[in-house]
Scaffold this motif. Structure first.
Motif, mmCIF file in Angstrom:
data_model
loop_
_atom_site.group_PDB
_atom_site.id
_atom_site.type_symbol
_atom_site.label_atom_id
_atom_site.label_comp_id
_atom_site.label_asym_id
_atom_site.label_seq_id
_atom_site.Cartn_x
_atom_site.Cartn_y
_atom_site.Cartn_z
ATOM 1 N N PRO A 22 25.479 -5.755 17.311
ATOM 2 C CA PRO A 22 25.560 -6.861 16.366
ATOM 3 C C PRO A 22 26.343 -6.444 15.133
ATOM 4 C CG PRO A 22 23.382 -5.890 16.338
ATOM 5 C CD PRO A 22 24.144 -5.241 17.450
ATOM 6 N N ALA A 23 27.250 -7.281 14.751
ATOM 7 C CA ALA A 23 28.122 -6.965 13.630
ATOM 8 C C ALA A 23 27.592 -7.609 12.358
ATOM 9 C CB ALA A 23 29.535 -7.479 13.932
ATOM 10 N N PRO A 30 17.360 -19.027 14.486
ATOM 11 C CA PRO A 30 16.250 -18.535 13.647
ATOM 12 C C PRO A 30 15.885 -17.066 13.874
ATOM 13 C CG PRO A 30 15.749 -20.718 14.465
ATOM 14 C CD PRO A 30 17.030 -20.295 15.132
ATOM 15 N N ASP A 31 15.864 -16.580 15.106
ATOM 16 C CA ASP A 31 15.520 -15.179 15.366
ATOM 17 C C ASP A 31 16.738 -14.334 15.693
ATOM 18 O OD1 ASP A 31 12.795 -15.472 14.931
ATOM 19 O OD2 ASP A 31 12.430 -16.146 16.985
ATOM 20 N N ASP A 32 17.907 -14.792 15.283
ATOM 21 C CA ASP A 32 19.163 -14.110 15.592
ATOM 22 C C ASP A 32 19.376 -12.915 14.660
ATOM 23 O OD1 ASP A 32 21.544 -13.668 16.858
ATOM 24 O OD2 ASP A 32 22.613 -15.334 15.931
ATOM 25 N N TYR A 33 20.284 -12.034 15.056
ATOM 26 C CA TYR A 33 20.664 -10.887 14.248
ATOM 27 C C TYR A 33 21.781 -11.301 13.312
ATOM 28 C CZ TYR A 33 18.251 -8.946 18.215
ATOM 29 O OH TYR A 33 17.323 -8.706 19.170
ATOM 30 N N GLY A 34 21.778 -10.743 12.103
ATOM 31 C CA GLY A 34 22.815 -11.046 11.140
ATOM 32 C C GLY A 34 22.217 -11.337 9.777
ATOM 33 N N TYR A 35 23.050 -11.898 8.896
ATOM 34 C CA TYR A 35 22.586 -12.127 7.527
ATOM 35 C C TYR A 35 22.284 -13.598 7.275
ATOM 36 C CZ TYR A 35 27.459 -13.428 6.534
ATOM 37 O OH TYR A 35 28.695 -14.011 6.541
ATOM 38 N N ASN A 155 32.583 0.566 -1.669
ATOM 39 C CA ASN A 155 31.965 1.787 -1.140
ATOM 40 C C ASN A 155 31.334 1.594 0.233
ATOM 41 O OD1 ASN A 155 32.730 3.203 -3.422
ATOM 42 N ND2 ASN A 155 30.779 2.915 -4.456
ATOM 43 N N LEU A 156 30.820 0.415 0.519
ATOM 44 C CA LEU A 156 30.162 0.180 1.813
ATOM 45 C C LEU A 156 31.073 -0.457 2.859
ATOM 46 C CD1 LEU A 156 26.589 -1.087 0.812
ATOM 47 C CD2 LEU A 156 27.286 1.195 1.585
ATOM 48 N N SER A 157 32.261 -0.895 2.478
ATOM 49 C CA SER A 157 33.122 -1.616 3.424
ATOM 50 C C SER A 157 33.482 -0.781 4.643
ATOM 51 C CB SER A 157 34.379 -2.122 2.731
ATOM 52 O OG SER A 157 35.165 -1.054 2.268
ATOM 53 N N THR A 158 33.682 0.507 4.483
ATOM 54 C CA THR A 158 34.016 1.361 5.628
ATOM 55 C C THR A 158 32.838 1.445 6.590
ATOM 56 O OG1 THR A 158 35.480 2.656 4.228
ATOM 57 C CG2 THR A 158 34.823 3.659 6.306
ATOM 58 N N ALA A 159 31.621 1.604 6.071
ATOM 59 C CA ALA A 159 30.438 1.672 6.928
ATOM 60 C C ALA A 159 30.202 0.340 7.633
ATOM 61 C CB ALA A 159 29.209 2.064 6.116
ATOM 62 N N VAL A 160 30.402 -0.768 6.943
ATOM 63 C CA VAL A 160 30.208 -2.082 7.551
ATOM 64 C C VAL A 160 31.243 -2.303 8.647
ATOM 65 C CG1 VAL A 160 30.324 -4.570 7.111
ATOM 66 C CG2 VAL A 160 29.062 -3.093 5.560
ATOM 67 N N ALA A 161 32.488 -1.936 8.395
ATOM 68 C CA ALA A 161 33.550 -2.094 9.403
ATOM 69 C C ALA A 161 33.310 -1.184 10.599
ATOM 70 C CB ALA A 161 34.907 -1.799 8.781
ATOM 71 N N ALA A 162 32.822 0.033 10.358
ATOM 72 C CA ALA A 162 32.584 0.981 11.453
ATOM 73 C C ALA A 162 31.453 0.509 12.357
ATOM 74 C CB ALA A 162 32.254 2.367 10.892
ATOM 75 N N ASP A 163 30.490 -0.238 11.805
ATOM 76 C CA ASP A 163 29.374 -0.723 12.594
ATOM 77 C C ASP A 163 29.610 -2.122 13.124
ATOM 78 O OD1 ASP A 163 27.559 1.464 12.557
ATOM 79 O OD2 ASP A 163 27.198 1.078 10.448
ATOM 80 N N GLY A 164 30.844 -2.579 13.081
ATOM 81 C CA GLY A 164 31.179 -3.830 13.739
ATOM 82 C C GLY A 164 31.457 -4.997 12.833
ATOM 83 N N GLY A 165 31.560 -4.800 11.525
ATOM 84 C CA GLY A 165 31.740 -5.940 10.630
ATOM 85 C C GLY A 165 33.116 -6.301 10.335
#
Length: 165
Positions: A22-23, A30-35, A155-165
């Motif tokens: 899940p990106a 309702p019970d989906d993954y994400g924000y 600072n977090l954009s690289t981690a978010v992109a690496a995990d599928g974002g």
């Protein structure tokens, strides 16, 4: 030779599809993954991120922080304050209940029978982080739980992109 390359390409495509969990994305169901984010008052929001099972707690927390920074930037704020934060495990169970099986088989030079009993069931745990944030003029420039939204996103954009974002 071409067949081997074709088979390897198909296997690679299937493996890459399996590896992309899940990106960073909105939760549709309702019970989906994400924000998710909800406007509570004119300057307060509830921001949450639900991860899939197998997604590390830290990753879920980072995605929630990233979303909080997104909300602040999209509303024209340069900073936000976290008023409350909670990360909880959510465990689901499947395949419950005992089951029995009886089988037989043969093959030269062996044959046999078997009887099995299983208590069944499996559990999966995932994490959800819920933040209540405040944006606007009332947020001090510095202080406990005050974040610069642009800096945090950078600072977090690289981690978010690496995990599928």
């Amino acid at each position: 030779m071409n067949r081997k390359i074709f088979v390897l390409a198909i296997c690679g495509a299937l493996l890459s599809a399996c590896a992309s969990g899940p990106a960073y994305r909105p939760a549709v169901e309702p019970d989906d993954y994400g924000y998710r984010d909800t406007l509570l008052t004119s300057d307060r929001y509830r921001v949450s991120f639900s991860g899939d099972s197998g997604m590390a707690r830290e990753t879920v927390e980072n995605f929630a922080l990233f979303r909080a920074a997104d909300v602040a930037v999209n509303r024209g704020a340069t900073r936000f304050r976290i008023n409350s934060r909670e990360t909880s495990p959510v465990t689901s169970y499947s395949g419950g209940g005992p089951s029995t099986s009886i089988g037989y088989g043969w093959g030269y030079p062996f044959w046999g029978t078997s009887i099995g009993y299983s208590t069944g069931g499996a559990s999966r745990t995932r994490y959800e982080t819920v933040l209540e944030i405040q944006i606007g003029d009332e947020v001090p420039e510095q202080g406990q739980d005050v974040y610069n939204a642009t800096e945090l996103k950078r600072n977090l954009s690289t981690a978010v992109a690496a995990d599928g974002g």
